[in-house]
Design a protein around this motif. Structure first.
Motif, mmCIF file in Angstrom:
data_model
loop_
_atom_site.group_PDB
_atom_site.id
_atom_site.type_symbol
_atom_site.label_atom_id
_atom_site.label_comp_id
_atom_site.label_asym_id
_atom_site.label_seq_id
_atom_site.Cartn_x
_atom_site.Cartn_y
_atom_site.Cartn_z
ATOM 1 N N VAL A 57 54.731 11.719 53.562
ATOM 2 C CA VAL A 57 54.468 10.284 53.445
ATOM 3 C C VAL A 57 53.000 10.151 53.072
ATOM 4 N N PRO A 58 52.715 9.864 51.798
ATOM 5 C CA PRO A 58 51.307 9.823 51.397
ATOM 6 C C PRO A 58 50.598 8.579 51.930
ATOM 7 N N GLN A 59 49.286 8.636 51.815
ATOM 8 C CA GLN A 59 48.452 7.559 52.339
ATOM 9 C C GLN A 59 48.665 6.252 51.557
ATOM 10 N N GLU A 60 48.717 6.376 50.223
ATOM 11 C CA GLU A 60 48.849 5.193 49.376
ATOM 12 C C GLU A 60 50.305 4.730 49.374
ATOM 13 N N LEU A 61 50.474 3.397 49.264
ATOM 14 C CA LEU A 61 51.834 2.851 49.178
ATOM 15 C C LEU A 61 52.318 2.965 47.743
ATOM 16 N N THR A 62 52.754 4.160 47.367
ATOM 17 C CA THR A 62 53.179 4.389 45.990
ATOM 18 C C THR A 62 54.699 4.345 45.924
ATOM 19 N N THR A 63 55.194 3.251 45.406
ATOM 20 C CA THR A 63 56.653 3.104 45.347
ATOM 21 C C THR A 63 57.064 2.597 43.959
ATOM 22 N N ASP A 64 58.341 2.795 43.660
ATOM 23 C CA ASP A 64 58.880 2.245 42.411
ATOM 24 C C ASP A 64 59.230 0.792 42.676
ATOM 25 N N ALA A 65 58.319 -0.086 42.260
ATOM 26 C CA ALA A 65 58.415 -1.486 42.644
ATOM 27 C C ALA A 65 59.760 -2.135 42.314
ATOM 28 N N PHE A 66 60.377 -1.731 41.195
ATOM 29 C CA PHE A 66 61.571 -2.434 40.739
ATOM 30 C C PHE A 66 62.869 -1.791 41.237
#
Lengths: 309, 253
Positions: A87-96
């Motif tokens: 679980v990385p620090q940044e909220l990196t997600t596929d928004a769509f």
């Protein structure tokens, strides 16, 4: 299935120097045992994320070896990575993408067969079941964080890295996440977390590592660390402030605080103090306490002490 | 081999296309229709046949190539650049996937989309000119291999690019001019000798020529030359991608 190795992670002589010349990790040697909750503490830029990324294969080590569940991360990267969840620090997600699809995608990436029942279970554990068809961009920051944890858990990892899991999360959700992490740990998952909230490490970790400027300064059992480096203080709040500590009390490690309105006795668990004796001396010196209470140094105090040393 | 991992990437990329189906498919189809209206019907009716092939039919292979080259590059470059841009690439890099598997997922999806679009463009052309494909298997070979090769090129661009501007740079400044000058709308044999020789340095000439040969048994270069060049581009692109993953260029720090 949990593979048969004592150490979840074993790191030896790990160095990382980036192309810019920045030496991010300096001869790191670390062993993390199966089933532990290990907290890696350190100030910003200390090398926590680089260390995690090196273990997970995102950063290439300059030298040194890393084994995960007994597998070398370079020569046996498939077996090694299959056991890891990140679980990385940044909220990196596929928004769509929808919550369900993104978690299913993560499971597939790690070569696991489709299992709607397992994905359902993970989403329910993360309190995301009612949001399963929602696009990620419509979720709150806290929910996105839980989606990231669900993605990391989707392939049933043996070892879970949580890089600053509470960043940007409110108190209530943080506590609920702590409970979820504890319950994961109870199922045998090894947890490695980095955090700025020392309170989080104090609350959850079995063992603590402190990293600063790329060097691992210390690794210690949390309770042992608190016992060894922690201080206790007995505070005597005085009715009438004093300007100097009377001679009768010079045998005790006392200090004055708050313009002489408090006398503070520092001690640790190993000291053989008799508080009633101190009280007798206070009385004979004409000092009358209004209140008496004790305080104990936290992991945060120890952390600051270590990093600033 | 992590087949499920490859399939996960492939399905994810195809899913992205379905979400933007209008943009992905309607746009190239509309462009092709416009090309046929202008070059096929309006101007083409006044043009002489080339190598005995009516001009309207002659430009069909070139138009299909023009579309699939652009689509392959843009689909694949965006496919890999977007996770780099958003940061979700961490998941791909930390998964138990080899570079071949990652490439199969991304390039496979980009090439599939391009083949679908190329087929739609071909079907659309059938409404404007009578189509006869003499060697359908060779046509499929050239179409599929071109889509794969240029999807690999797009993948390389997507890794090289460090901004959306650079992502558009190569397709706009290199691919499109090469395609227009690669005999899409004419035979390079119509050019003066000097420019004919210059054109032979353009890799697109071999793709268009081979593809056109499969329709009319006529090309600017021999079938063998086209096949060898296509396979060479393919191997070159694969070698560059192999180097990227070996060195971690712009992927692993």
């Amino acid at each position: 299935m949990i593979s048969d190795h004592t150490n979840a992670i074993a790191i030896a002589g790990l160095n990382k120097t980036y192309e810019t010349g920045f030496h991010a990790l300096d001869n790191i040697n670390l062993e993390i045992k199966r089933g532990e909750i290990f907290a890696l503490l350190g100030p910003n830029g200390a090398g926590k994320t680089t260390l995690i990324n090196a273990v997970c294969g995102i950063v290439r080590p300059t030298s040194g070896t890393i084994t995960v569940a007994g597998y070398d991360i370079i020569t046996q990267y498939r077996q090694a990575r299959s056991t890891l969840g990140l679980v990385p620090q940044e909220l990196t997600t596929d928004a769509f993408e929808s919550v369900w699809n993104t978690v299913t995608f993560s499971r597939g990436l790690f070569g696991k067969p489709r299992s709607p029942a397992y994905v359902e279970d993970v989403l329910k554990r993360m309190s995301l079941w009612d949001k399963k068809d929602e696009q990620i961009r419509r979720l709150s920051g806290g929910m996105k964080r839980r989606v990231m944890i669900a993605k990391a858990l989707s392939h049933e990892p043996e070892i879970l890295f949580l890089d600053e899991p509470s960043a940007g999360v409110d108190v209530e959700l943080r506590k609920s996440m702590w409970a979820q992490v504890r319950s994961l740990s109870e199922t045998g998952v090894t947890i490695i977390l980095t955090t700025h909230y020392i309170e989080e490490a104090q609350e959850m970790a079995n063992r603590v590592g402190v990293i600063n400027k790329g060097k691992l300064i210390l690794t210690e059992d949390k309770n042992t660390l608190l016992r060894k480096m922690g201080k206790r203080h007995m505070v005597f709040a005085l009715r009438d402030p004093v300007s100097v500590i009377p001679m009768e009390l010079s045998a005790y490690p006392l200090t004055l605080e708050d313009d002489g309105s408090k006398l503070v006795l520092a001690y640790n668990d190993q000291d053989d103090n008799d508080i009633s004796e101190v009280l007798d001396h206070l009385k004979s010196s004409g000092i009358r306490p209004r209140d008496i209470y004790s305080r104990q140094s936290s992991l945060e105090d120890i952390f600051i002490q270590l990093v600033e040393a | 081999m992590n087949y499920r991992g490859i399939l996960a990437i492939y399905k994810f990329e195809m899913g992205r296309t379905l979400r933007t189906v209008g943009q992905s498919i309607a746009s190239p189809v509309i462009s092709t229709v416009l090309y046929f209206i202008v070059f096929g019907s309006a101007i083409g009716s006044r043009m002489q046949a080339i190598d005995g092939v009516p001009y309207g039919a002659f430009i069909v292979p070139g138009l299909v190539m023009l579309t699939v080259l652009g689509q392959s590059v843009s689909n694949a470059s965006f496919g890999i650049y977007f996770p780099r841009f958003t940061g979700t690439i961490y998941e791909i890099l930390s998964a138990p996937l080899s570079f071949i598997e990652i490439v199969l997922g991304y390039v496979g999806a980009a090439a599939t989309k391009s083949v679908i679009i190329g087929t739609i463009v071909l079907a659309t052309a059938g409404f404007f000119v009578p189509l006869h494909i003499t060697h359908p298997l060779w046509m499929v070979f050239f179409l599929v291999m071109t889509c794969i090769t240029f999807s690999m090129l797009g993948f390389i661009i997507g890794i090289w690019a460090d901004g959306f501007e650079k992502l558009q740079l190569i397709p706009l400044l290199v691919i499109t001019p090469l395609t227009f000058l690669g005999g899409s709308f004419y035979s390079i044999n119509m050019l003066p000798p000097f420019w004919h020789q210059v054109s032979l340095a353009n890799p697109v000439v071999y793709l268009v020529s081979g593809f056109r040969w499969s329709f009319f048994e006529k090309g600017d270069v021999s079938l063998e030359t086209s096949v060898i060049m296509l396979l060479t581009f393919n191997a070159l692109a694969l070698a560059i991608i192999g180097w990227i993953f070996k060195t971690g260029y712009r992927l692993r720090k």
